[in-house]
Design a protein around this motif. Structure first.
Motif, PDB file in Angstrom:
ATOM      1  N   ALA A  46     -13.406  -0.984  -6.937  1.00 39.26           N
ATOM      2  CA  ALA A  46     -12.393   0.288  -7.185  1.00 39.26           C
ATOM      3  C   ALA A  46     -11.394   0.185  -5.864  1.00 39.26           C
ATOM      4  CB  ALA A  46     -13.122   1.666  -7.234  1.00 39.26           C
ATOM      5  N   GLU A  47     -11.737  -0.037  -4.936  1.00 40.14           N
ATOM      6  CA  GLU A  47     -10.846   0.027  -3.751  1.00 40.14           C
ATOM      7  C   GLU A  47      -9.503  -1.273  -4.155  1.00 40.14           C
ATOM      8  OE1 GLU A  47     -14.330  -2.560  -2.105  1.00 40.14           O
ATOM      9  OE2 GLU A  47     -14.058  -0.645  -3.254  1.00 40.14           O
ATOM     10  N   ALA A  48      -9.936  -2.136  -4.566  1.00 39.00           N
ATOM     11  CA  ALA A  48      -9.036  -3.370  -4.967  1.00 39.00           C
ATOM     12  C   ALA A  48      -7.915  -2.725  -5.870  1.00 39.00           C
ATOM     13  CB  ALA A  48      -9.641  -4.527  -6.082  1.00 39.00           C
ATOM     14  N   GLY A  49      -7.998  -1.575  -6.646  1.00 38.25           N
ATOM     15  CA  GLY A  49      -6.868  -0.903  -7.287  1.00 38.25           C
ATOM     16  C   GLY A  49      -5.762  -0.132  -6.304  1.00 38.25           C
ATOM     17  N   LEU A  50      -6.291   0.265  -5.259  1.00 31.71           N
ATOM     18  CA  LEU A  50      -5.739   0.941  -4.236  1.00 31.71           C
ATOM     19  C   LEU A  50      -5.072  -0.082  -3.479  1.00 31.71           C
ATOM     20  CD1 LEU A  50      -8.134   3.751  -2.838  1.00 31.71           C
ATOM     21  CD2 LEU A  50      -6.058   4.029  -4.240  1.00 31.71           C
ATOM     22  N   TYR A  51      -5.617  -1.019  -3.115  1.00 30.78           N
ATOM     23  CA  TYR A  51      -4.806  -2.178  -2.374  1.00 30.78           C
ATOM     24  C   TYR A  51      -4.019  -2.952  -3.043  1.00 30.78           C
ATOM     25  CZ  TYR A  51      -9.222  -1.983   0.599  1.00 30.78           C
ATOM     26  OH  TYR A  51     -10.363  -1.732   1.429  1.00 30.78           O
ATOM     27  N   ALA A  52      -4.178  -3.231  -4.295  1.00 27.21           N
ATOM     28  CA  ALA A  52      -2.990  -3.713  -5.263  1.00 27.21           C
ATOM     29  C   ALA A  52      -1.733  -2.833  -5.568  1.00 27.21           C
ATOM     30  CB  ALA A  52      -3.810  -4.139  -6.615  1.00 27.21           C
ATOM     31  N   SER A  53      -2.050  -1.701  -4.887  1.00 28.09           N
ATOM     32  CA  SER A  53      -0.571  -0.609  -5.318  1.00 28.09           C
ATOM     33  C   SER A  53      -0.175  -0.108  -3.927  1.00 28.09           C
ATOM     34  CB  SER A  53      -1.459   0.893  -5.823  1.00 28.09           C
ATOM     35  OG  SER A  53      -1.962   0.210  -6.999  1.00 28.09           O
ATOM     36  N   ILE A  54      -0.244  -0.985  -2.761  1.00 26.25           N
ATOM     37  CA  ILE A  54       0.558  -0.584  -1.647  1.00 26.25           C
ATOM     38  C   ILE A  54       1.515  -1.472  -0.999  1.00 26.25           C
ATOM     39  CG2 ILE A  54      -0.090   0.019   0.797  1.00 26.25           C
ATOM     40  CD1 ILE A  54      -2.773   1.153   0.232  1.00 26.25           C
ATOM     41  N   ILE A  86       2.971   4.472   0.921  1.00 21.81           N
ATOM     42  CA  ILE A  86       2.506   5.297   2.223  1.00 21.81           C
ATOM     43  C   ILE A  86       1.556   6.423   1.645  1.00 21.81           C
ATOM     44  CG2 ILE A  86       3.268   6.954   3.860  1.00 21.81           C
ATOM     45  CD1 ILE A  86       5.968   5.629   3.907  1.00 21.81           C
ATOM     46  N   GLY A  87       1.859   7.160   0.451  1.00 21.07           N
ATOM     47  CA  GLY A  87       0.764   8.150   0.167  1.00 21.07           C
ATOM     48  C   GLY A  87      -0.426   7.500  -0.210  1.00 21.07           C
ATOM     49  N   LEU A  88      -0.494   6.297  -0.780  1.00 20.31           N
ATOM     50  CA  LEU A  88      -1.787   5.856  -1.385  1.00 20.31           C
ATOM     51  C   LEU A  88      -2.441   4.999   0.003  1.00 20.31           C
ATOM     52  CD1 LEU A  88      -0.370   3.576  -4.490  1.00 20.31           C
ATOM     53  CD2 LEU A  88      -2.128   5.492  -4.408  1.00 20.31           C
ATOM     54  N   ALA A  89      -1.776   4.866   1.050  1.00 24.86           N
ATOM     55  CA  ALA A  89      -2.432   4.182   2.072  1.00 24.86           C
ATOM     56  C   ALA A  89      -3.210   5.237   2.885  1.00 24.86           C
ATOM     57  CB  ALA A  89      -1.330   3.531   3.221  1.00 24.86           C
ATOM     58  N   ILE A  90      -2.502   6.404   2.577  1.00 21.02           N
ATOM     59  CA  ILE A  90      -3.207   7.548   3.400  1.00 21.02           C
ATOM     60  C   ILE A  90      -4.499   7.902   2.685  1.00 21.02           C
ATOM     61  CG2 ILE A  90      -3.212  10.051   3.715  1.00 21.02           C
ATOM     62  CD1 ILE A  90      -0.167   9.620   4.351  1.00 21.02           C
ATOM     63  N   ALA A  91      -4.321   7.623   1.298  1.00 25.48           N
ATOM     64  CA  ALA A  91      -5.792   8.056   0.491  1.00 25.48           C
ATOM     65  C   ALA A  91      -6.722   7.182   0.677  1.00 25.48           C
ATOM     66  CB  ALA A  91      -4.912   8.064  -1.090  1.00 25.48           C
ATOM     67  N   ALA A  92      -6.259   5.739   0.901  1.00 27.45           N
ATOM     68  CA  ALA A  92      -7.184   4.716   1.153  1.00 27.45           C
ATOM     69  C   ALA A  92      -7.871   5.188   2.539  1.00 27.45           C
ATOM     70  CB  ALA A  92      -6.710   3.403   1.265  1.00 27.45           C
TER      71      ALA A  92
END
Length: 569
Positions: free
Chosen positions: A48-56, A347-353
């Protein structure tokens, strides 16, 4: 530098009002993107975390290099499915090698996109006709939705085409976890209701348009929160409900793709197909949104922007990305004025991660599957079959073949067939160009089709207007057309080719013109040209054809008709 770094164009003029609008848009898109990113990573067969990483990092890079003010770059459904289809044939899903192959696929795609942008090859996307793309996306949407039913029902099922998926789902149907199925069905139903029924309800309750729009767009977040709480409170994970589990609480790591020649050779074709499909989807969204504000999109620079984004994904634990339709529209509607909205989203997604990943430990995979199903079913559009049937049987055949091949043989073969069919369709249409015999409209200098208009003709002069550039695929068709028209017509002494619609004559077509000239000479018929465009004339002057041509070149068709009629007299 502004040509290759569009941020230098809008950056210096950045205003406080643009900042506030971009921040609001980023907040809405971030909330929407968190569940979407997790879901598309699941679809690609990755953690799942790959989705966040691919969005930052990809979003940050597109902010610098992209030209669209509203495009939101990240994982999308079709590209995620193509990633899973490509990698599962090479590496076993769930292994470290699978994640490395995903990085390599993103990097290879990024290099291809970057190279196409630097060499200004954006026109390559034109080889994919819109009907064929619509057919491919429709079929892909059905496959994606079917592939997520295993998560909805909590069963083990696999397949890269619709038939394999259905057979596998039926075979494992007895393994259904009914608690998972209940969560999945309720989540799917709620998300569909949010799309159709929540807005009218909120409007009836007196909510303003702004807050209504935000609540409708954040529907998936409500489902994520409610189902996660349900699993945690009732311990449903102990009863067989599959959950996301532990997600690393960190920023995207620095990663390196594999440089193995054997792996890269296997990924070459999938990377090319993903690059083309991703670019077509991205550029169509970007141009649509830009047109609404009379802004300009540079396709070649978009290739560079998407290439940089994919290279960034390969270096930060991601997988192939492109501009997404739904979140780009949300970004636009939320008031994004510049690409800085994308940077704020990152930045928002990085905070979420960093801060929110522990909260999704109990998130059921059925909820993510429901998010995907609702998102992709909006892409399914069978009306393209009806429209293409009514307008062009050739287009209909291409669309239907693309849909059937994608459903029956998988997305890679389907998109390859789509590319091939688009090219073949173009060749087929242009190989039989419209060639009209024309005559003069009375009391004018205009010439029109003798079958459509009441015109003046001369039995000794045949004028043919070719409504297509002449090249290798249609040169023989023109030869046959002239041969059939002149053979048996004993009165004909002159053939005029009206070249007003001819933009180019390639070498094969030039050789055909030479053959036509010789055949007409043997029949004692002269060949003439009229209304030849400047660039075409420049090319013809470099060859011997004009010197050997039995007739003349006329500036206008009226001049040709008048001159040749006077010769006859």
């Amino acid at each position: 530098m502004k040509r290759y770094l569009p941020i230098l164009t809008w950056g210096p003029a950045y205003s406080p009002s643009a900042l506030s609008n971009d921040l609001m848009a980023a907040l809405i898109v971030t909330i929407m993107l968190i569940p979407q990113s997790l879901a598309y990573a699941l679809l690609a067969g990755l953690p799942a975390e790959a989705g966040l990483y691919a969005s930052i990092v990809p979003i940050l890079l597109y902010t610098v290099f992209g030209t669209s003010r509203a495009l939101a770059v990240g994982p999308v459904a079709v590209v995620s499915l193509m990633t899973a289809a490509a990698l599962s044939n090479i590496v076993e899903q769930g292994t470290m090698g699978y994640a490395v192959a995903a990085l390599s696929l993103a990097g290879l795609s990024g290099v291809m996109l970057l190279a196409m942008g630097l060499f200004r090859l954006g026109f390559i996307a034109n080889f994919l006709s819109h009907p064929v793309i619509a057919g491919f996306i429709t079929a892909s949407g059905i496959i994606i939705a079917a592939s997520q039913l295993k998560h909805i029902f909590g069963i083990d099922a696999h397949g890269h085409n619709l038939l394999d998926l259905v057979v596998s789902l039926v075979k494992h149907a007895t393994q259904t976890n009914w608690i998972t199925a209940l969560i999945g069905i309720l989540a799917t139903g709620f998300l569909f209701w949010v799309r159709k029924g929540l807005k009218p309800l909120l409007q009836q309750l007196g909510f303003g348009a702004g807050i209504t729009g935000v609540l409708v767009k954040t529907g998936p977040v409500f489902v994520v929160v409610l189902t996660t709480l349900a699993v945690w409170l009732f311990g449903l994970n102990d009863k067989g409900v599959n959950i996301v589990g532990e997600v690393p609480q960190s920023l995207p790591p620095f990663t390196l793709p594999s440089f193995s020649p054997a792996l890269l050779a296997q990924l070459l074709l999938p990377a090319f197909l993903i690059s083309i499909i991703g670019f077509v989807e991205s550029i169509s969204v970007a141009q649509t949104l830009a047109a609404k504000k009379r802004q300009r999109i540079d396709p070649n620079q978009e290739l560079i922007g998407l290439g940089a984004a994919n290279i960034g994904a390969s270096l930060t634990g991601g997988f192939p990305v492109t501009g997404g339709f739904s979140r780009s529209v949300v970004n636009f509607d939320a008031g994004a004025e510049t690409p800085a909205a994308g940077a704020f989203t990152a930045i928002g997604l990085a905070i979420a991660a960093l801060a929110l990943t522990p909260l999704i430990y109990f998130l059921p995979k059925a909820t993510l599957a429901a998010t995907i199903i609702v998102a992709v079913l909006s892409l399914v559009d069978f009306s393209i079959l009806k429209r293409s049937w009514a307008y062009s049987k050739a287009d209909f055949a291409a669309v239907l073949a693309t849909i059937l091949m994608t459903l029956g043989l998988g997305v890679e073969i389907g998109v390859s067939a789509g590319v091939g069919l688009s090219i073949l369709l173009h060749l087929y249409k242009s190989s039989k160009p419209h060639i009209a015999e024309v005559g003069r409209v009375p009391e004018t200098e205009h010439f029109r089709n003798i079958l459509r208009h009441d015109v003046i003709t001369d039995p000794t002069v045949v004028t043919l207007r070719v409504d297509e550039s002449l090249y290798f695929a249609n040169a023989r068709f023109l030869e046959d057309k002239i041969q059939n028209r002149v053979t048996g017509a004993v009165d004909v002494r002159h053939v005029i080719l009206q070249c007003s619609a001819i933009n180019e004559i390639d070498l094969s077509a030039l050789e055909s013109l030479e053959a036509i000239n010789e055949r007409l000479r043997e029949m004692d018929v002269k060949l003439h040209l009229s209304e030849v465009k400047g660039p075409v004339m420049d090319r013809l002057k470099e060859q011997h054809f004009l010197k050997e041509m039995t007739g003349s070149v006329f500036l206008s068709q009226f001049e040709a008709a008048q001159t040749l009629s006077s010769i006859k007299a």
